[in-house]
Design a protein around this motif. Structure first.
Motif, PDB file in Angstrom:
ATOM      1  N   SER A 179      56.857  82.645 -40.193  1.00 35.60           N
ATOM      2  CA  SER A 179      55.832  82.433 -39.171  1.00 35.60           C
ATOM      3  C   SER A 179      56.269  81.495 -38.316  1.00 35.60           C
ATOM      4  N   PHE A 180      55.344  81.234 -37.003  1.00 40.49           N
ATOM      5  CA  PHE A 180      55.836  80.625 -36.000  1.00 40.49           C
ATOM      6  C   PHE A 180      54.838  79.674 -35.718  1.00 40.49           C
ATOM      7  N   LYS A 181      55.368  78.379 -35.232  1.00 42.22           N
ATOM      8  CA  LYS A 181      54.316  77.422 -34.723  1.00 42.22           C
ATOM      9  C   LYS A 181      54.800  76.650 -33.424  1.00 42.22           C
ATOM     10  N   ASN A 182      53.939  75.984 -32.752  1.00 43.16           N
ATOM     11  CA  ASN A 182      54.363  75.301 -31.541  1.00 43.16           C
ATOM     12  C   ASN A 182      54.878  74.043 -31.877  1.00 43.16           C
ATOM     13  N   PHE A 183      56.272  73.949 -31.311  1.00 42.49           N
ATOM     14  CA  PHE A 183      56.724  72.453 -31.483  1.00 42.49           C
ATOM     15  C   PHE A 183      56.158  71.177 -31.014  1.00 42.49           C
ATOM     16  N   GLU A 184      55.297  71.353 -29.970  1.00 38.45           N
ATOM     17  CA  GLU A 184      54.688  70.208 -29.714  1.00 38.45           C
ATOM     18  C   GLU A 184      53.377  69.832 -30.522  1.00 38.45           C
ATOM     19  N   THR A 185      52.421  71.067 -30.773  1.00 34.86           N
ATOM     20  CA  THR A 185      51.448  70.571 -31.859  1.00 34.86           C
ATOM     21  C   THR A 185      51.381  70.894 -32.810  1.00 34.86           C
ATOM     22  N   GLY A 186      52.402  71.749 -33.521  1.00 33.33           N
ATOM     23  CA  GLY A 186      52.311  72.057 -35.096  1.00 33.33           C
ATOM     24  C   GLY A 186      51.331  73.182 -35.361  1.00 33.33           C
ATOM     25  N   LYS A 187      50.698  73.872 -34.416  1.00 29.83           N
ATOM     26  CA  LYS A 187      49.682  74.859 -34.817  1.00 29.83           C
ATOM     27  C   LYS A 187      50.303  76.241 -34.885  1.00 29.83           C
ATOM     28  N   GLU A 188      49.694  77.012 -35.593  1.00 34.02           N
ATOM     29  CA  GLU A 188      50.454  78.349 -35.293  1.00 34.02           C
ATOM     30  C   GLU A 188      50.515  79.154 -33.996  1.00 34.02           C
ATOM     31  N   LYS A 189      51.415  79.870 -33.831  1.00 33.87           N
ATOM     32  CA  LYS A 189      51.646  80.372 -32.483  1.00 33.87           C
ATOM     33  C   LYS A 189      51.768  82.051 -32.533  1.00 33.87           C
ATOM     34  N   THR A 190      51.514  82.690 -31.454  1.00 31.66           N
ATOM     35  CA  THR A 190      51.735  84.118 -31.185  1.00 31.66           C
ATOM     36  C   THR A 190      52.809  84.096 -30.390  1.00 31.66           C
ATOM     37  N   LEU A 191      53.892  84.935 -30.900  1.00 32.21           N
ATOM     38  CA  LEU A 191      54.889  85.072 -29.796  1.00 32.21           C
ATOM     39  C   LEU A 191      54.755  86.530 -29.073  1.00 32.21           C
ATOM     40  N   ASP A 192      55.178  86.514 -27.868  1.00 27.82           N
ATOM     41  CA  ASP A 192      55.260  87.571 -26.881  1.00 27.82           C
ATOM     42  C   ASP A 192      55.851  88.823 -27.306  1.00 27.82           C
ATOM     43  N   SER A 193      57.325  88.422 -27.795  1.00 28.68           N
ATOM     44  CA  SER A 193      58.072  89.286 -28.293  1.00 28.68           C
ATOM     45  C   SER A 193      59.129  88.468 -29.081  1.00 28.68           C
ATOM     46  N   LEU A 194      59.839  89.371 -30.170  1.00 29.05           N
ATOM     47  CA  LEU A 194      60.709  88.512 -30.920  1.00 29.05           C
ATOM     48  C   LEU A 194      61.775  89.565 -31.387  1.00 29.05           C
ATOM     49  N   TYR A 195      63.083  89.384 -31.180  1.00 31.95           N
ATOM     50  CA  TYR A 195      64.079  90.197 -31.831  1.00 31.95           C
ATOM     51  C   TYR A 195      64.575  89.634 -32.892  1.00 31.95           C
ATOM     52  N   VAL A 196      65.211  90.272 -34.243  1.00 32.88           N
ATOM     53  CA  VAL A 196      65.733  89.635 -35.154  1.00 32.88           C
ATOM     54  C   VAL A 196      66.886  90.616 -35.485  1.00 32.88           C
ATOM     55  N   ALA A 197      67.954  89.718 -35.956  1.00 32.93           N
ATOM     56  CA  ALA A 197      69.198  90.201 -36.287  1.00 32.93           C
ATOM     57  C   ALA A 197      69.432  89.557 -37.654  1.00 32.93           C
ATOM     58  N   VAL A 198      70.171  90.288 -38.609  1.00 33.48           N
ATOM     59  CA  VAL A 198      70.714  89.755 -39.774  1.00 33.48           C
ATOM     60  C   VAL A 198      71.902  90.064 -40.171  1.00 33.48           C
ATOM     61  N   ASP A 199      72.798  89.470 -40.589  1.00 32.96           N
ATOM     62  CA  ASP A 199      74.113  89.543 -41.161  1.00 32.96           C
ATOM     63  C   ASP A 199      74.042  89.762 -42.524  1.00 32.96           C
ATOM     64  N   TYR A 200      74.459  91.039 -43.157  1.00 33.88           N
ATOM     65  CA  TYR A 200      74.384  91.421 -44.511  1.00 33.88           C
ATOM     66  C   TYR A 200      75.797  91.465 -44.769  1.00 33.88           C
ATOM     67  N   GLY A 201      76.636  90.927 -44.229  1.00 28.18           N
ATOM     68  CA  GLY A 201      77.804  90.555 -44.877  1.00 28.18           C
ATOM     69  C   GLY A 201      79.095  91.428 -44.148  1.00 28.18           C
ATOM     70  N   SER A 202      78.359  92.561 -43.365  1.00 29.73           N
ATOM     71  CA  SER A 202      79.558  93.355 -42.602  1.00 29.73           C
ATOM     72  C   SER A 202      79.097  93.208 -41.104  1.00 29.73           C
ATOM     73  N   GLY A 203      78.723  92.228 -40.534  1.00 28.33           N
ATOM     74  CA  GLY A 203      78.311  92.074 -39.131  1.00 28.33           C
ATOM     75  C   GLY A 203      76.670  92.131 -39.072  1.00 28.33           C
ATOM     76  N   LYS A 204      76.389  91.611 -37.946  1.00 25.75           N
ATOM     77  CA  LYS A 204      74.799  91.633 -37.270  1.00 25.75           C
ATOM     78  C   LYS A 204      74.178  92.903 -37.609  1.00 25.75           C
ATOM     79  N   VAL A 205      73.014  93.088 -37.924  1.00 19.51           N
ATOM     80  CA  VAL A 205      72.177  94.440 -38.047  1.00 19.51           C
ATOM     81  C   VAL A 205      71.153  94.085 -37.257  1.00 19.51           C
ATOM     82  N   GLN A 206      70.586  94.836 -36.116  1.00 17.83           N
ATOM     83  CA  GLN A 206      69.550  94.597 -35.263  1.00 17.83           C
ATOM     84  C   GLN A 206      68.422  94.968 -36.113  1.00 17.83           C
ATOM     85  N   LEU A 207      67.414  94.214 -36.361  1.00 17.52           N
ATOM     86  CA  LEU A 207      66.028  94.596 -37.062  1.00 17.52           C
ATOM     87  C   LEU A 207      64.994  95.120 -35.950  1.00 17.52           C
ATOM     88  N   GLY A 208      65.349  95.007 -34.785  1.00 19.02           N
ATOM     89  CA  GLY A 208      64.491  95.422 -33.592  1.00 19.02           C
ATOM     90  C   GLY A 208      63.589  94.366 -32.980  1.00 19.02           C
TER      91      GLY A 208
END
Length: 160
Positions: free
Chosen positions: A38-67
């Motif tokens: 989940s995501f929070k605002n750094f200054e206030t500590g309250k939950e935050k909605t992100l406009d967009s988020l890109y995630v990639a994970v390294d499963y051992g054979s390089g980064k895989v984009q999760l979209g």
């Protein structure tokens, strides 16, 4: 008439052997759970909605984009299911922007579920570390629940 009775008997026996349980489909949440972030605002500590988020994970054979996902307050991310004690996850908020690397350390425990589902991994002793060289866009992290049994509770908070 003999052939007709034989055909009926074969169909009946085939029907008896084809009836089985639904254990060949793992759809009731018995599979390996994913980590909830989940995501929070750094200054206030309250939950935050992100406009967009890109995630990639390294499963051992390089980064895989999760979209990309837009207008989100949380995201579930599958971790490695091999015997590795960590998974590297990369976050960015724009397509070509800088990314933050977070290493998630854990211990795993395997449990047999069924012939269809196979083995379920649970993650315990979660410990996340933000790479100090990449403090944008993720400025800090905050621990949540330190084990993963299901996808209901937040395991990691990212502070933007």
């Amino acid at each position: 008439m003999k052939y007709f009775k034989f055909l009926i008997a074969v169909c009946f026996i085939g029907l008896l052997f084809s009836c089985g349980g639904d254990d060949d489909i793992c759809e009731s949440g018995e599979g390996t759970p994913r980590m909830k972030v989940s995501f929070k605002n750094f200054e206030t500590g309250k939950e935050k909605t992100l406009d967009s988020l890109y995630v990639a994970v390294d499963y051992g054979s390089g980064k895989v984009q999760l979209g990309k996902q837009t207008a989100i307050t949380s995201r579930v991310i599958p971790l490695r299911v091999d015997d590795s004690p960590y998974t590297d996850v990369y976050f960015r908020v724009s397509d070509k922007g800088t990314e933050s690397k977070i290493r998630i350390n854990y211990t795993t425990k395997s449990t047999y579920v069924s012939p269809g589902c196979g083995v379920k991994k649970t993650y315990e002793n979660l410990n996340s570390v933000l790479d100090p060289t990449t403090t944008t866009p993720v400025k800090s992290i905050e621990a949540g629940q330190n084990f993963i049994e299901n996808e209901d509770k937040t395991n990691l908070y990212l502070l933007f």
